[in-house]
Scaffold this active site. Structure first.
Site, PDB file in Angstrom:
ATOM      1  N   PHE A  35       7.604  10.920  28.978  1.00  0.00           N
ATOM      2  CA  PHE A  35       6.781  12.024  29.239  1.00  0.00           C
ATOM      3  C   PHE A  35       6.721  12.488  30.686  1.00  0.00           C
ATOM      4  O   PHE A  35       6.683  13.839  30.994  1.00  0.00           O
ATOM      5  CB  PHE A  35       5.396  11.362  29.003  1.00  0.00           C
ATOM      6  CG  PHE A  35       5.012  11.571  27.731  1.00  0.00           C
ATOM      7  CD1 PHE A  35       5.899  11.908  26.621  1.00  0.00           C
ATOM      8  CD2 PHE A  35       3.884  11.212  27.191  1.00  0.00           C
ATOM      9  CE1 PHE A  35       5.676  12.079  25.411  1.00  0.00           C
ATOM     10  CE2 PHE A  35       3.496  11.166  25.887  1.00  0.00           C
ATOM     11  CZ  PHE A  35       4.390  11.684  24.816  1.00  0.00           C
ATOM     12  N   GLN A 104       4.613   0.319  24.890  1.00  0.00           N
ATOM     13  CA  GLN A 104       3.741   1.601  24.508  1.00  0.00           C
ATOM     14  C   GLN A 104       4.584   2.340  23.717  1.00  0.00           C
ATOM     15  O   GLN A 104       4.065   3.577  23.113  1.00  0.00           O
ATOM     16  CB  GLN A 104       3.291   2.100  26.084  1.00  0.00           C
ATOM     17  CG  GLN A 104       2.163   1.346  26.775  1.00  0.00           C
ATOM     18  CD  GLN A 104       2.474   2.163  28.207  1.00  0.00           C
ATOM     19  OE1 GLN A 104       1.533   2.886  28.539  1.00  0.00           O
ATOM     20  NE2 GLN A 104       3.217   1.607  28.922  1.00  0.00           N
ATOM     21  N   HIS A 122       0.990   1.489  20.767  1.00  0.00           N
ATOM     22  CA  HIS A 122       0.706   2.536  20.390  1.00  0.00           C
ATOM     23  C   HIS A 122       1.270   3.132  18.796  1.00  0.00           C
ATOM     24  O   HIS A 122       1.581   4.146  18.520  1.00  0.00           O
ATOM     25  CB  HIS A 122       1.189   3.670  21.267  1.00  0.00           C
ATOM     26  CG  HIS A 122       0.650   3.575  22.639  1.00  0.00           C
ATOM     27  ND1 HIS A 122       1.072   3.996  23.708  1.00  0.00           N
ATOM     28  CD2 HIS A 122      -0.741   3.207  22.889  1.00  0.00           C
ATOM     29  CE1 HIS A 122       0.109   3.956  24.590  1.00  0.00           C
ATOM     30  NE2 HIS A 122      -0.950   3.342  24.347  1.00  0.00           N
ATOM     31  N   SER A 192       4.739   4.722  33.747  1.00  0.00           N
ATOM     32  CA  SER A 192       3.872   5.421  34.905  1.00  0.00           C
ATOM     33  C   SER A 192       2.677   4.676  35.124  1.00  0.00           C
ATOM     34  O   SER A 192       1.990   4.976  35.889  1.00  0.00           O
ATOM     35  CB  SER A 192       3.825   6.590  34.554  1.00  0.00           C
ATOM     36  OG  SER A 192       3.116   6.997  33.339  1.00  0.00           O
TER      37      SER A 192
HETATM   38  P1  NAD Z   1       5.665   8.024  30.926  1.00  0.00           P
HETATM   39  O1  NAD Z   1       6.654   8.926  30.508  1.00  0.00           O
HETATM   40  O2  NAD Z   1       4.211   8.264  31.537  1.00  0.00           O
HETATM   41  O3  NAD Z   1       6.413   7.199  32.317  1.00  0.00           O
HETATM   42  C1  NAD Z   1       7.677   6.865  32.167  1.00  0.00           C
HETATM   43  C2  NAD Z   1       7.813   6.181  33.506  1.00  0.00           C
HETATM   44  O4  NAD Z   1       9.149   5.408  33.324  1.00  0.00           O
HETATM   45  C3  NAD Z   1       7.970   7.052  34.759  1.00  0.00           C
HETATM   46  O5  NAD Z   1       7.369   6.347  35.988  1.00  0.00           O
HETATM   47  C4  NAD Z   1       9.530   7.126  35.277  1.00  0.00           C
HETATM   48  O6  NAD Z   1       9.856   7.202  36.643  1.00  0.00           O
HETATM   49  C5  NAD Z   1      10.132   5.781  34.699  1.00  0.00           C
HETATM   50  N1  NAD Z   1      11.538   5.667  34.080  1.00  0.00           N
HETATM   51  C6  NAD Z   1      12.082   6.495  33.323  1.00  0.00           C
HETATM   52  N2  NAD Z   1      13.480   6.227  33.138  1.00  0.00           N
HETATM   53  C7  NAD Z   1      13.441   4.905  33.792  1.00  0.00           C
HETATM   54  C8  NAD Z   1      14.706   4.097  33.644  1.00  0.00           C
HETATM   55  N3  NAD Z   1      15.791   4.301  33.153  1.00  0.00           N
HETATM   56  N4  NAD Z   1      14.296   2.830  34.168  1.00  0.00           N
HETATM   57  C9  NAD Z   1      13.093   2.498  34.907  1.00  0.00           C
HETATM   58  N5  NAD Z   1      12.185   3.531  35.176  1.00  0.00           N
HETATM   59  C10 NAD Z   1      12.149   4.629  34.310  1.00  0.00           C
HETATM   60  O7  NAD Z   1       5.605   6.897  29.863  1.00  0.00           O
HETATM   61  P2  NAD Z   1       4.666   5.779  29.711  1.00  0.00           P
HETATM   62  O8  NAD Z   1       4.050   5.205  30.717  1.00  0.00           O
HETATM   63  O9  NAD Z   1       5.168   4.761  28.464  1.00  0.00           O
HETATM   64  O10 NAD Z   1       3.492   6.592  28.994  1.00  0.00           O
HETATM   65  C11 NAD Z   1       3.824   7.654  27.859  1.00  0.00           C
HETATM   66  C12 NAD Z   1       3.088   7.463  26.550  1.00  0.00           C
HETATM   67  O11 NAD Z   1       4.245   8.280  25.707  1.00  0.00           O
HETATM   68  C13 NAD Z   1       3.066   6.236  25.987  1.00  0.00           C
HETATM   69  O12 NAD Z   1       1.968   6.049  25.462  1.00  0.00           O
HETATM   70  C14 NAD Z   1       4.284   6.223  25.006  1.00  0.00           C
HETATM   71  O13 NAD Z   1       3.667   5.615  23.827  1.00  0.00           O
HETATM   72  C15 NAD Z   1       4.738   7.593  24.587  1.00  0.00           C
HETATM   73  N6  NAD Z   1       6.048   7.878  24.655  1.00  0.00           N
HETATM   74  C16 NAD Z   1       6.767   6.918  23.984  1.00  0.00           C
HETATM   75  C17 NAD Z   1       8.202   7.445  23.904  1.00  0.00           C
HETATM   76  C18 NAD Z   1       9.066   6.343  23.052  1.00  0.00           C
HETATM   77  O14 NAD Z   1       8.711   5.703  22.138  1.00  0.00           O
HETATM   78  N7  NAD Z   1      10.314   6.113  23.469  1.00  0.00           N
HETATM   79  C19 NAD Z   1       8.911   8.362  24.671  1.00  0.00           C
HETATM   80  C20 NAD Z   1       8.154   9.220  25.177  1.00  0.00           C
HETATM   81  C21 NAD Z   1       6.629   8.951  25.175  1.00  0.00           C
END
Ligand code: NAD
Length: 239
Positions: A35, A104, A122, A192
């Protein structure tokens, strides 16, 4: 940074009570956007912000638009595979070192990699049900096709994911708190830590080996005993 990875390797080698807490950043190296990174979903232009579209109110009032966004942005391509982080975590569980993955994410990639004890705070796109009668339905009925999917009862079918404004399952919170409180090593990565109440669960950790592996800054950086600003797949392929 290499030294920090060496420290994490030592912590892992010396523990059989590791817990992992992660988020969307764990799956970016598999090709699923998160996100809040620079090319994440929040930086793209939509008529409404993602947290509005993914809310309970929006789902009820604009199901057409909800499903358009959901299928386009949250359902990964069939070719998406677990990456080195998912795989190493599954291996650590098999080795008897990792007690649980608390995620999450809703993508099911930890299970695809072989992890068994996964707490999906989630929910999951792979479980679907009727919003009215509660009956489970095949995920294809919700995750593929176009328009608003309907149950034979007339209700709208939906993914079993926790939308904004919806509570987390009590059982998941209790399990997550218990694993975190009892953990020796807590590895937090790819999140994040901006989404509550999930992020607040870290406050239950009572140990002194909190490793934070994240490419971007988080509000918990100062609480970490070990901070690794690297891609999580790279880090887990080295520990
Ligand atoms: P977020 O997008 O808020 O934060 C992601 C974090 O991961 C950022 O701080 C970023 O700097 C870091 N990041 C990105 N790629 C990385 C890597 N390769 N190695 C290390 N760090 C990395 O995500 P969040 O905190 O999980 O919160 C977002 C919400 O969105 C959650 O509730 C989740 O359920 C949902 N979401 C889920 C998915 C999925 O299931 N794959 C995808 C998008 C959003």
């Amino acid at each position: 940074m290499q030294d920090n990875i060496a420290v994490l390797r030592e912590w892992i080698a010396g523990s059989d009570n590791i817990v992992f807490f992660g988020g969307a950043g764990v799956s970016t190296e598999s090709g699923i956007p998160d996100f809040r990174s620079t090319d994440g979903l929040y930086r793209q232009e939509y008529k409404y912000p993602p947290e509005t579209i993914l809310s309970h109110t929006f789902f009820e009032q604009n199901p057409e638009e909800f499903f358009r966004f959901y299928r386009a942005k949250l359902i990964p391509d069939k070719s998406v595979q677990p990456n080195a982080a998912h795989r190493r975590l599954a291996e650590l569980e098999r080795e008897g070192k990792l007690r649980a993955v608390i995620t999450q994410n809703i993508d099911g990639l930890h299970q695809a990699a072989g992890s068994r004890r996964v707490i999906e705070l989630h929910g999951s796109i792979h479980r679907c049900r009727c919003a009215k009668c509660g009956r489970p339905c095949p995920e294809e009925a919700v995750n593929t096709g176009e328009g608003v999917p309907r149950c034979p009862c007339g209700g709208v079918l939906r993914p079993d994911v926790v939308l904004y404004e919806e509570p987390l399952a009590e059982r998941d919170i209790t399990d997550a708190v218990n694993f975190i409180r009892a953990a020796d090593v807590l590895i937090v990565g790819g999140t994040s830590l901006a989404v509550y109440p999930a992020a607040g669960l870290l406050r239950y950790y009572e140990g002194h080996k909190l490793a934070l592996v994240n490419t971007g800054a988080t509000g918990y950086d100062e609480s970490a005993d070990l901070l690794i600003r690297e891609k999580i797949g790279k880090v887990f392929s080295e520990v």
